[in-house]
Enzyme design. Structure first.
Site, PDB file in Angstrom:
ATOM      1  N   LYS A  35      -0.956  -2.861   4.049  1.00  0.00           N
ATOM      2  CA  LYS A  35      -1.680  -2.565   2.801  1.00  0.00           C
ATOM      3  C   LYS A  35      -2.741  -3.614   2.484  1.00  0.00           C
ATOM      4  O   LYS A  35      -3.805  -3.278   1.958  1.00  0.00           O
ATOM      5  CB  LYS A  35      -0.705  -2.421   1.635  1.00  0.00           C
ATOM      6  CG  LYS A  35       0.067  -3.675   1.257  1.00  0.00           C
ATOM      7  CD  LYS A  35       0.979  -3.401   0.070  1.00  0.00           C
ATOM      8  CE  LYS A  35       1.743  -4.673  -0.325  1.00  0.00           C
ATOM      9  NZ  LYS A  35       2.621  -4.435  -1.481  1.00  0.00           N
ATOM     10  N   ARG A 130      10.286  -5.526 -11.003  1.00  0.00           N
ATOM     11  CA  ARG A 130       9.272  -4.574 -10.571  1.00  0.00           C
ATOM     12  C   ARG A 130       9.993  -3.237 -10.396  1.00  0.00           C
ATOM     13  O   ARG A 130      10.748  -2.831 -11.266  1.00  0.00           O
ATOM     14  CB  ARG A 130       8.539  -5.052  -9.315  1.00  0.00           C
ATOM     15  CG  ARG A 130       7.117  -4.440  -9.220  1.00  0.00           C
ATOM     16  CD  ARG A 130       6.330  -4.907  -8.017  1.00  0.00           C
ATOM     17  NE  ARG A 130       6.751  -4.229  -6.792  1.00  0.00           N
ATOM     18  CZ  ARG A 130       6.113  -4.337  -5.633  1.00  0.00           C
ATOM     19  NH1 ARG A 130       5.026  -5.081  -5.535  1.00  0.00           N
ATOM     20  NH2 ARG A 130       6.564  -3.703  -4.562  1.00  0.00           N
TER      21      ARG A 130
END
Length: 355
Positions: A35, A130
């Site tokens: 990514k 998260r």
């Protein structure tokens, strides 16, 4: 010239091989994450050459880019899916990280409709805040998810650490994840073979032989590309740390005061800069700015260069102590942190040169 990002594919390959071999010795599968490279096909290919089986991505557009460039799966979707993109993800990704029962239900419906198999890993929040079901509620929710799955296969649990709250991987939170997996297996009478408990920050646990047995998958990007571990604030000695080098041109050289003259407010990004009076200093302005990278996180190859501050298109560096002569038109080179690399790879104004 545009700012140039030199990408040393041989060093990326070497790092991927070292991480892969290191984890394999401990029974841990490597998911190499692309990514930060914007799903760069050139980089993905050297990961495959290094022996990486699964490539992890967070954007479906990057997966599409890799496939259209001839890079084959398996692919893992790292970011928990938007309901609006599940159709595309199910068609292209072999593994999907999930954390919502509605998402699991939708994936199961699509898999049944298309007669398609895909694997799901249910994310558990063990403290970093998260994604994932909170660890105290995890067993109940993962059991519910398992009962929904037929065409979709819930094959394991996972967690993410360090990226939001900065929580470090520890023996305690890894055991917590293993205990959740064991309880889910006990209640469902099914096997959940994958415990995806690590990223770059968890490599330290393996190095120190403190990782509990049973955690068997790591999702790693930073260590492969930069040889660093920002969460633990360390450089990884057994990895290459200069696979990416950013180069920018000097467009101005002036001697100026080190403190602005006049009443000051905030800069163009709403920040309040701090200045220290060092007298008059020799400064260079580079054709590089916040749009291109994160200038404050650049590491000059010449240690006597000091990055002072930056705006959208200009980075100011102090060169007063540099030994060599610098002229307008010369270039300066920098190593990057993860954040600086992410922005540089994403920016179309930064030229990528593959070595």
């Amino acid at each position: 010239m545009r700012p140039r990002l030199y990408v040393d594919l041989s060093k990326i390959r070497a790092n991927a091989q070292r991480v892969l071999e290191f984890l394999s010795k401990h029974g841990i599968e490597l998911v190499a994450v692309t990514k930060v490279t914007l799903g760069d096909p050139n980089i993905a290919r050297v990961l495959r050459e290094a022996g990486v089986r699964i490539i992890g991505e967070s954007r479906i557009q990057n997966v599409e880019r890799l496939i259209s460039s001839g890079v084959t799966g398996p692919f893992m979707m790292l970011r928990i899916p938007q309901l609006s993109e599940i159709d595309s993800i199910v068609g292209l990704c072999d593994y999907i990280l999930v954390s919502e029962l509605d998402v699991v239900r939708k994936i199961e419906e699509l898999c049944r409709e298309k007669k398609h198999r895909t694997k799901l890993i249910y994310m558990v929040d063990v403290g970093d805040l998260r994604e994932g079901v909170w660890y105290e509620n995890a067993v109940e929710e993962v059991v519910q998810a398992a009962k929904m799955c037929d065409w979709a296969e819930l094959c394991g649990v996972g967690t993410n650490l360090g990226c939001y709250g900065g929580v470090l991987a520890s023996e305690e939170n890894m055991r917590m994840l293993l205990n959740i997996r064991d309880n889910v297996e006990r209640l469902t009478k099914k096997s959940f073979p994958i415990v995806s408990g690590g990223n770059t920050s968890a490599l330290k646990l393996v190095e120190e032989e403190r990782l509990p047995q049973g955690v068997n998958q790591f999702r790693v990007g930073e260590a492969i590309y930069l040889g660093t571990d920002v969460t633990n604030n360390r450089e990884i000695s057994w990895l290459e740390r200069d696979a990416f080098i950013l180069e920018a041109e000097v467009i101005e050289l002036k001697t100026k005061p080190s403190v602005p003259v006049g009443e000051t407010g905030f800069d163009a990004f709403g920040r309040k800069p701090n200045f220290f009076d060092k007298g008059w200093r020799r400064r260079a302005i580079l054709a590089l700015g916040e749009q291109d990278t994160v200038p404050g996180q650049l590491k000059p190859l010449d240690e006597k260069v000091e990055v002072i501050h930056a705006s959208s298109d200009h980075t100011i560096v102090d060169i007063s102590d540099v030994d060599r002569s610098i002229r307008v038109g010369d270039t300066m080179k920098f190593r990057l942190t993860y954040a600086a690399l992410l922005r540089a790879m994403t920016c179309p104004h930064v030229e990528k040169i593959y070595v």
